[in-house]
Design an enzyme around this catalytic site. Structure first.
Site, short mmCIF file in Angstrom:
data_model
loop_
_atom_site.label_atom_id
_atom_site.label_comp_id
_atom_site.label_asym_id
_atom_site.label_seq_id
_atom_site.Cartn_x
_atom_site.Cartn_y
_atom_site.Cartn_z
N CYS A 1 33.96 0.81 -8.27
CA CYS A 1 33.80 -0.64 -8.35
C CYS A 1 35.16 -1.22 -8.78
O CYS A 1 36.19 -0.55 -8.66
CB CYS A 1 32.67 -1.04 -9.28
SG CYS A 1 32.89 -0.55 -11.00
N ASN B 1 35.32 -0.42 -13.24
CA ASN B 1 34.80 0.88 -13.70
C ASN B 1 34.20 0.80 -15.10
O ASN B 1 34.23 1.76 -15.87
CB ASN B 1 35.87 1.98 -13.63
CG ASN B 1 35.33 3.41 -13.76
OD1 ASN B 1 36.01 4.29 -14.26
ND2 ASN B 1 34.11 3.64 -13.34
N CYS C 1 31.11 -1.41 -15.33
CA CYS C 1 29.72 -1.84 -15.13
C CYS C 1 29.04 -1.05 -14.02
O CYS C 1 28.28 -0.11 -14.28
CB CYS C 1 29.65 -3.35 -14.82
SG CYS C 1 30.18 -4.41 -16.19
N ARG C 2 29.31 -1.41 -12.76
CA ARG C 2 28.53 -0.86 -11.65
C ARG C 2 28.76 0.62 -11.40
O ARG C 2 27.79 1.39 -11.28
CB ARG C 2 28.82 -1.67 -10.37
CG ARG C 2 28.31 -3.09 -10.43
CD ARG C 2 28.91 -3.95 -9.34
NE ARG C 2 30.34 -4.14 -9.53
CZ ARG C 2 31.15 -4.73 -8.68
NH1 ARG C 2 30.68 -5.17 -7.53
NH2 ARG C 2 32.44 -4.88 -8.97
N SER C 3 30.01 1.04 -11.27
CA SER C 3 30.22 2.45 -10.89
C SER C 3 29.87 3.44 -12.01
O SER C 3 29.30 4.50 -11.70
CB SER C 3 31.61 2.70 -10.31
OG SER C 3 32.63 2.42 -11.22
N ASP D 1 28.72 -7.98 -8.63
CA ASP D 1 29.43 -7.81 -9.90
C ASP D 1 28.66 -8.55 -11.01
O ASP D 1 28.51 -9.77 -10.94
CB ASP D 1 30.83 -8.40 -9.72
CG ASP D 1 31.70 -8.19 -10.94
OD1 ASP D 1 31.17 -7.83 -12.00
OD2 ASP D 1 32.91 -8.41 -10.81
P1 4NP Z 1 32.61 -3.68 -12.53
O1 4NP Z 1 32.57 -5.10 -13.25
O2 4NP Z 1 33.57 -3.79 -11.37
O3 4NP Z 1 31.21 -3.48 -12.08
O4 4NP Z 1 33.06 -2.70 -13.58
C1 4NP Z 1 33.70 -5.76 -13.72
C2 4NP Z 1 34.21 -5.44 -14.95
C3 4NP Z 1 35.32 -6.11 -15.44
C4 4NP Z 1 35.90 -7.09 -14.67
C5 4NP Z 1 35.40 -7.41 -13.43
C6 4NP Z 1 34.31 -6.72 -12.95
N1 4NP Z 1 37.00 -7.81 -15.19
O5 4NP Z 1 37.44 -8.76 -14.53
O6 4NP Z 1 37.52 -7.47 -16.26
#
Ligand code: 4NP
Length: 160
Positions: free
Chosen positions: A11, A14, A16-18, A128
């Site tokens: 994702c 790294n 939340c989703r992945s 996201d």
């Molecule tokens: P992820 O979510 O891609 O599912 O881990 C996010 C985590 C942090 C951010 C964006 C998306 N960020 O902008 O810091």
């Protein structure tokens, strides 16, 4: 013992989703007794959160469903595309970003959208959840639990 099948979830951050996909998939693989056959990791296209545990909101939501999330964030590398058998991305932005690491255009077939493996949900991306509310994390887990079953069926058909 045969070399494990290597699966990488990707994702943006790294956190939340992945990592949640990694935890959900690990739960499923453990249940099926396939821990030694399938190696599961995750990475982010961005490196801002490298070294961190997953977001606490994601960890809590996952824990409530019995999935332990304890991986540490890291950024994807070009070698990952060589080393993993299947690289599953959460959304179109991830797909575009991961493809930039495939400089020789050799690995296109193993880079796929996670939602291709969902059978009970129509979404084409795992959204996201980072800037949204609690419901976003539940939707992520709903999609991941659905798609991971499909991923396991896919991988099982390739295991000798
Ligand atoms: P992820 O979510 O891609 O599912 O881990 C996010 C985590 C942090 C951010 C964006 C998306 N960020 O902008 O810091």
């Amino acid at each position: 013992m045969a070399t494990p099948y290597r699966l990488l979830f990707v994702c943006l951050g790294n956190i939340c989703r992945s990592p949640a996909a990694e935890g959900v998939m690990r739960s499923l693989v453990e249940t099926k007794g396939l821990t030694d056959r399938i190696s599961i990791r995750s990475a982010g296209t961005g490196g801002w959160h490298a070294g961190k545990l997953p977001d606490q909101r994601m960890r809590t939501a996952a824990q409530n469903r019995g999935h332990d999330l304890s991986s540490r964030a890291r950024q994807i590398t070009e070698n990952d595309l060589r080393d993993y058998d299947l690289v599953l991305v959460m959304d179109q932005l991830n797909l575009r970003d991961v493809r930039t690491y495939d400089s020789g255009s050799q690995f296109g077939a193993k880079i796929r959208l996670f939602c291709e493996f969902c059978t009970e949900h129509q979404e084409s991306e795992v959204p996201d959840p980072y800037y949204g509310g609690e419901q976003g994390f539940e939707l992520v887990l709903d999609l991941l639990e659905d798609g991971c079953r499909g991923v396991l069926a896919h991988i099982s058909s390739t295991l000798a």
